[in-house]
Design a protein around this motif. Structure first.
Motif, PDB file in Angstrom:
ATOM      1  N   PHE A   1      34.385  45.534  37.300  1.00  0.00           N
ATOM      2  CA  PHE A   1      35.394  46.563  37.035  1.00  0.00           C
ATOM      3  C   PHE A   1      36.493  45.985  36.162  1.00  0.00           C
ATOM      4  N   ASP A   2      37.209  46.870  35.471  1.00  0.00           N
ATOM      5  CA  ASP A   2      38.408  46.538  34.705  1.00  0.00           C
ATOM      6  C   ASP A   2      39.516  47.493  35.114  1.00  0.00           C
ATOM      7  N   LEU A   3      40.713  46.952  35.328  1.00  0.00           N
ATOM      8  CA  LEU A   3      41.844  47.753  35.773  1.00  0.00           C
ATOM      9  C   LEU A   3      42.724  48.149  34.589  1.00  0.00           C
ATOM     10  N   PHE A   4      43.108  49.420  34.537  1.00  0.00           N
ATOM     11  CA  PHE A   4      44.036  49.944  33.549  1.00  0.00           C
ATOM     12  C   PHE A   4      45.137  50.707  34.282  1.00  0.00           C
ATOM     13  N   ASP A   5      46.253  50.944  33.589  1.00  0.00           N
ATOM     14  CA  ASP A   5      47.352  51.646  34.234  1.00  0.00           C
ATOM     15  C   ASP A   5      46.955  53.050  34.686  1.00  0.00           C
ATOM     16  N   GLY A   6      46.124  53.735  33.888  1.00  0.00           N
ATOM     17  CA  GLY A   6      45.794  55.113  34.211  1.00  0.00           C
ATOM     18  C   GLY A   6      44.401  55.339  34.746  1.00  0.00           C
ATOM     19  N   PHE A   7      43.576  54.297  34.854  1.00  0.00           N
ATOM     20  CA  PHE A   7      42.209  54.480  35.324  1.00  0.00           C
ATOM     21  C   PHE A   7      41.595  53.130  35.657  1.00  0.00           C
ATOM     22  N   THR A   8      40.435  53.174  36.308  1.00  0.00           N
ATOM     23  CA  THR A   8      39.627  51.991  36.579  1.00  0.00           C
ATOM     24  C   THR A   8      38.253  52.203  35.962  1.00  0.00           C
ATOM     25  N   ALA A   9      37.799  51.241  35.175  1.00  0.00           N
ATOM     26  CA  ALA A   9      36.464  51.304  34.585  1.00  0.00           C
ATOM     27  C   ALA A   9      35.514  50.481  35.447  1.00  0.00           C
ATOM     28  N   ILE A  10      34.415  51.106  35.892  1.00  0.00           N
ATOM     29  CA  ILE A  10      33.498  50.478  36.836  1.00  0.00           C
ATOM     30  C   ILE A  10      32.131  50.328  36.185  1.00  0.00           C
ATOM     31  N   ALA A  11      31.651  49.084  36.082  1.00  0.00           N
ATOM     32  CA  ALA A  11      30.311  48.820  35.562  1.00  0.00           C
ATOM     33  C   ALA A  11      29.332  48.849  36.723  1.00  0.00           C
ATOM     34  N   GLU A  12      28.334  49.720  36.651  1.00  0.00           N
ATOM     35  CA  GLU A  12      27.399  49.885  37.761  1.00  0.00           C
ATOM     36  C   GLU A  12      25.995  50.139  37.245  1.00  0.00           C
ATOM     37  N   ARG A  13      25.042  50.140  38.172  1.00  0.00           N
ATOM     38  CA  ARG A  13      23.641  50.386  37.849  1.00  0.00           C
ATOM     39  C   ARG A  13      23.080  51.492  38.730  1.00  0.00           C
ATOM     40  N   SER A  14      22.239  52.300  38.121  1.00  0.00           N
ATOM     41  CA  SER A  14      21.528  53.335  38.868  1.00  0.00           C
ATOM     42  C   SER A  14      20.186  53.564  38.189  1.00  0.00           C
TER      43      SER A  14
ATOM     44  N   THR B   1      18.376  49.447  18.962  1.00  0.00           N
ATOM     45  CA  THR B   1      19.742  49.641  18.469  1.00  0.00           C
ATOM     46  C   THR B   1      20.526  48.337  18.556  1.00  0.00           C
ATOM     47  N   PRO B   2      20.976  47.776  17.442  1.00  0.00           N
ATOM     48  CA  PRO B   2      21.773  46.543  17.491  1.00  0.00           C
ATOM     49  C   PRO B   2      23.048  46.734  18.312  1.00  0.00           C
ATOM     50  N   GLU B   3      23.586  45.627  18.803  1.00  0.00           N
ATOM     51  CA  GLU B   3      24.790  45.646  19.634  1.00  0.00           C
ATOM     52  C   GLU B   3      25.913  46.404  18.921  1.00  0.00           C
ATOM     53  N   THR B   4      26.462  47.393  19.629  1.00  0.00           N
ATOM     54  CA  THR B   4      27.490  48.258  19.065  1.00  0.00           C
ATOM     55  C   THR B   4      28.706  48.244  19.977  1.00  0.00           C
ATOM     56  N   THR B   5      29.894  48.092  19.395  1.00  0.00           N
ATOM     57  CA  THR B   5      31.137  48.115  20.154  1.00  0.00           C
ATOM     58  C   THR B   5      31.832  49.443  19.925  1.00  0.00           C
ATOM     59  N   TYR B   6      32.108  50.147  21.027  1.00  0.00           N
ATOM     60  CA  TYR B   6      32.795  51.429  20.969  1.00  0.00           C
ATOM     61  C   TYR B   6      34.153  51.324  21.633  1.00  0.00           C
ATOM     62  N   GLU B   7      35.023  52.255  21.271  1.00  0.00           N
ATOM     63  CA  GLU B   7      36.314  52.413  21.908  1.00  0.00           C
ATOM     64  C   GLU B   7      36.439  53.882  22.316  1.00  0.00           C
ATOM     65  N   LEU B   8      36.694  54.129  23.584  1.00  0.00           N
ATOM     66  CA  LEU B   8      36.754  55.490  24.119  1.00  0.00           C
ATOM     67  C   LEU B   8      38.150  55.764  24.651  1.00  0.00           C
ATOM     68  N   ASN B   9      38.746  56.872  24.201  1.00  0.00           N
ATOM     69  CA  ASN B   9      40.032  57.292  24.739  1.00  0.00           C
ATOM     70  C   ASN B   9      39.776  58.107  25.994  1.00  0.00           C
ATOM     71  N   VAL B  10      40.142  57.552  27.121  1.00  0.00           N
ATOM     72  CA  VAL B  10      39.836  58.186  28.406  1.00  0.00           C
ATOM     73  C   VAL B  10      40.612  59.483  28.582  1.00  0.00           C
ATOM     74  N   GLU B  11      41.754  59.623  27.919  1.00  0.00           N
ATOM     75  CA  GLU B  11      42.571  60.832  28.066  1.00  0.00           C
ATOM     76  C   GLU B  11      42.070  61.976  27.198  1.00  0.00           C
ATOM     77  N   THR B  12      41.632  61.674  25.960  1.00  0.00           N
ATOM     78  CA  THR B  12      41.237  62.738  25.036  1.00  0.00           C
ATOM     79  C   THR B  12      39.732  62.872  24.867  1.00  0.00           C
ATOM     80  N   GLY B  13      38.970  61.846  25.238  1.00  0.00           N
ATOM     81  CA  GLY B  13      37.527  61.867  25.055  1.00  0.00           C
ATOM     82  C   GLY B  13      37.074  61.395  23.686  1.00  0.00           C
ATOM     83  N   GLU B  14      38.009  61.043  22.796  1.00  0.00           N
ATOM     84  CA  GLU B  14      37.644  60.569  21.465  1.00  0.00           C
ATOM     85  C   GLU B  14      36.919  59.222  21.556  1.00  0.00           C
ATOM     86  N   ARG B  15      35.810  59.098  20.808  1.00  0.00           N
ATOM     87  CA  ARG B  15      35.066  57.844  20.771  1.00  0.00           C
ATOM     88  C   ARG B  15      35.014  57.334  19.342  1.00  0.00           C
TER      89      ARG B  15
END
Length: 704
Positions: free
Chosen positions: A345-358, A407-421
């Motif tokens: 997991f990674d902690l942010f002021d407005g959310f927590t990002a959780i890496a998981e498997r299913s 697909t080669p390794e790709t780095t994305y940035e996601l705005n959790v508030e607006t949904g912009e990627r």
């Protein structure tokens, strides 16, 4: 010694003078030696003498050199293929590439490469990426004249003025610690040797905490603190670990409020933290107890803890207040689920990002401050997704990595508030066209009824008619999951009509914690039978010809290679085995060998008879017997600290004694490197190209 296949062929096609020039494997002396267990069991090991901890024994070194000379001679006819493979692989690399910058304490940090150079340049820019570049390390200059060099980690002080770094000049992962003033360029005179790679600064910008290694076992045994300007001999002891089944690491918390010592064994952990502003006393967050594995981070006024206590086999997230020293204070944040395995997991002021498997695939769950949840979307049905460098917590932007086998390794940035990627970068692979390749997610049924996931990739146009050559890879130990990621080097195999498959066997954690538990200790053989059953499945489904299957694994995956070779030698035409852990019982009986005591919860302690007997029943070295074996390419490093060089060396020597077949066995020892092979981004591809040339030649798959 038995003649090789090429020698037999040469004897049929040439006269005696020509045949006499055909390479044959070197012979090696057998010397009586008995390996004893505490309860009275004993085994003969005629090649035990090849172990030399000092790596100076002339007879041993001469034998390794003779094996390398034999490998050189055997591979000489394949030099054009090896060179072609190397040229292909290197041609796909954008040589003047750079990483995605990340911001920390007002600076943007990144790594870049220059054309034709083997090592990276680490740099930063103040304020924006338009600011002047400040080179922190030109590793090309640091590595000049060295056979091996690794800049392990670097750590900049909180005021951005001093950098501490650890480096390894041998490949044994025994690091030396150095300091430099980034404003003046002055390199401080104090050098601390025999340390682990990670460090942590205190807020005073002059005190650095580091872990000291035992010189023999390489275990991290004590934490010390160094004050700049003082002799290392005066460094104060902060903590010493008496239990040799534990390792330790050092880090600062997410909000930089704490410095933490993370102590971990296979099945339990303990974290001790001190305020970074005044790190005089380290307090236990929760005392160690068998079965309690936990990882903690801090943001704001609380701890967030990943733990498996109270039946949370697949882990859960809990919170604890500042000052907590017991898990009685823990409150569930994300409850345990049987079908979801939480990894990180990674902690942010407005959310927590959780890496998981299913379902055997990775995903990222976003837990927002208001309690709502959503998942980061994937673009394909079979992929790998994980948290990237998220150095700042006061941002709505989450960085994550995404890849698949096409697909080669790709780095994305996601705005959790607006949904912009935003796509920040995709690994450049020159000349590669993803539309020409296809990947599948398959399920093979193991002999006990368990469904094992399999990831497959091939070039489009491939027909499942049972004629292709196949390379099947797996690891299957330590709970380490092998995900379906892109490999630029594998493209050279696909372009020659081969199929590449990853068997997600038990022993990893692709399917959750139980997947790991079912592939270790007294269940270890599930790892091996899963791999064999996946092979049978792929052949039956037409992905490969039964006589054109190759298997590949390294380290603990090399144990897997040795086991399947003994259990089902007729199912594999070629075995590629890098730094293989093949002498299981002897190694685990010797607590003086680096890292052995850390492994008891993975393999068992052979001083106990039930573990001894079980390990002996699958140990590759101990189960070699008179039969025809596949062609093999075995690699090792003289300075390997994780799998000592003598394991694969002894294995090959004994294998040659019993192998009744005509196929070649090569041993390649890297005389100036350790577990990870040679340093530098191009040198490793020379080694890989040699192994691939051997593979393609043996499978008859070298035509494009």
């Amino acid at each position: 010694m038995k003649p090789t296949f090429l020698l037999l062929l040469a004897l049929l096609m040439t006269d005696n003078s020509q045949a006499a020039q055909t390479p044959t494997p070197p012979d090696v002396a057998r010397k009586p030696h008995v390996v004893e267990a505490p309860f009275g069991a004993s085994r003969d090991d005629a090649y035990y003498w090849l172990r030399d901890d000092s790596r100076k024994d002339k007879e041993m070194l001469a034998y390794l050199e003779a094996e390398n000379a034999y490998a050189d001679a055997f591979m000489a006819p394949l030099k054009p293929l090896q060179d072609a493979l190397y040229a292909e692989i290197v041609s796909r690399i954008k040589q003047d590439d750079s990483s995605v910058p990340y911001r920390e304490r007002g600076y943007w940090y990144y790594t870049r490469f220059e054309t034709g150079k083997d090592y990276p340049i680490h740099a930063r820019r103040k304020g924006t990426m338009e600011g002047p570049e400040e080179i922190l390390f030109d590793v090309n200059e640091m590595a000049a004249g060295k056979d091996y060099f690794s800049l392990a980690e670097y750590d900049v002080s909180p005021d951005n003025r001093i950098v501490a770094w650890t480096q390894d000049d041998v490949g044994r992962r025994q690091y030396s610690l150095h300091f430099r003033n980034l404003e003046t360029g002055e390199v401080y005179p104090e050098v601390i040797t025999g340390v682990a790679y990670d460090t942590a600064w205190a807020d005073d910008n002059k005190t650095l905490f580091y872990a000291e290694n035992d010189p023999e076992t390489l275990l991290t045994v004590r934490v010390k603190k160094h004050v700049l300007g003082t002799p290392p001999s005066e460094d104060q002891l902060v903590y010493e670990e008496a239990d040799d089944s534990f390792y330790m690491g050092i880090s600062r918390s997410r909000d930089d409020k704490y410095i933490c010592i993370d102590l971990g064994a296979t099945t339990m952990r303990e974290i001790r933290c001190a305020p970074a502003a005044d790190p005089r006393e380290f307090t236990v967050l929760a005392p160690r107890e068998q079965g309690n594995e936990y990882h903690a981070d801090h943001l704001g006024d609380r701890w967030v803890i990943l733990t498996n206590v109270d039946g949370a086999t697949n882990f859960k997230l809990v919170t604890a207040p500042d000052g907590s020293t017991s898990r009685k204070d823990w409150v569930d944040l994300v409850p345990h689920r049987d079908d979801v395995f939480i990894e990180d997991f990674d902690l942010f002021d407005g959310f927590t990002a959780i890496a998981e498997r299913s379902g055997g695939l990775e995903r990222i769950r976003l837990l927002k401050a208001d309690g709502s949840e959503e998942y980061v979307k994937a673009d394909e049905s079979a992929y790998s997704m994980g948290l990237d460098i998220n150095s700042e917590h006061d941002t709505p932007w989450l960085r994550y990595g995404y890849t698949s086998m096409t697909t080669p390794e790709t780095t994305y940035e996601l705005n959790v508030e607006t949904g912009e990627r935003r796509q920040l970068k995709q690994q450049p692979v020159l000349g590669y066209d993803a539309s020409k390749y296809a990947t599948e997610r398959l399920w093979a049924t193991a002999r006990d009824g368990t469904r094992v996931p399999v990831s497959v990739v091939y070039r489009k146009g491939f027909e499942k008619i049972g004629k292709a050559a196949l390379l099947q890879y797996a690891y299957g130990s330590y709970g380490h999951s092998i995900d379906p990621a892109f490999s630029a080097t594998t493209v050279s195999l696909l372009d020659r009509g081969m199929v590449y498959a990853i068997a997600h066997v038990r022993g990893g954690q692709e399917m959750g914690r139980q997947w790991y538990d079912d592939g270790k200790l007294l269940h270890k053989k599930n790892t091996f039978t899963d791999f064999i059953d996946v092979t049978d499945f792929l052949v039956a489904e037409g992905y490969a010809a039964p006589d054109r299957v190759a298997a590949y694994g390294g380290s603990a995956g090399g144990l897997l290679m040795g086991a399947i070779t003994n259990m089902a030698p007729d199912k594999y035409r070629v075995i590629l085995s890098q730094v293989p852990f093949v002498d299981v019982v002897t190694t685990m009986l010797d607590a003086g060998i680096p890292l052995t005591t850390l492994e008891y919860d993975e393999w068992g302690n052979p001083e106990q008879e039930r573990f001894y007997d079980y390990m002996l029943s699958y140990s590759p070295y101990d189960n070699l017997e008179a039969r025809a074996y596949p062609a093999m390419f075995v690699g090792t490093g003289l300075w390997d600290s994780q799998v000592q060089y003598w394991e694969p060396v002894k294995y090959v020597a004994k294998l040659r004694d019993v192998d009744t077949g005509p196929l070649p066995v090569l041993l390649r020892t890297n005389m100036d490197a350790g577990h990870g092979g040679k340093s530098g981004r191009f040198r490793k591809y020379r080694e890989l190209s040699e192994m691939y040339a051997f593979l393609l030649d043996q499978l008859g798959a070298d035509d494009r």
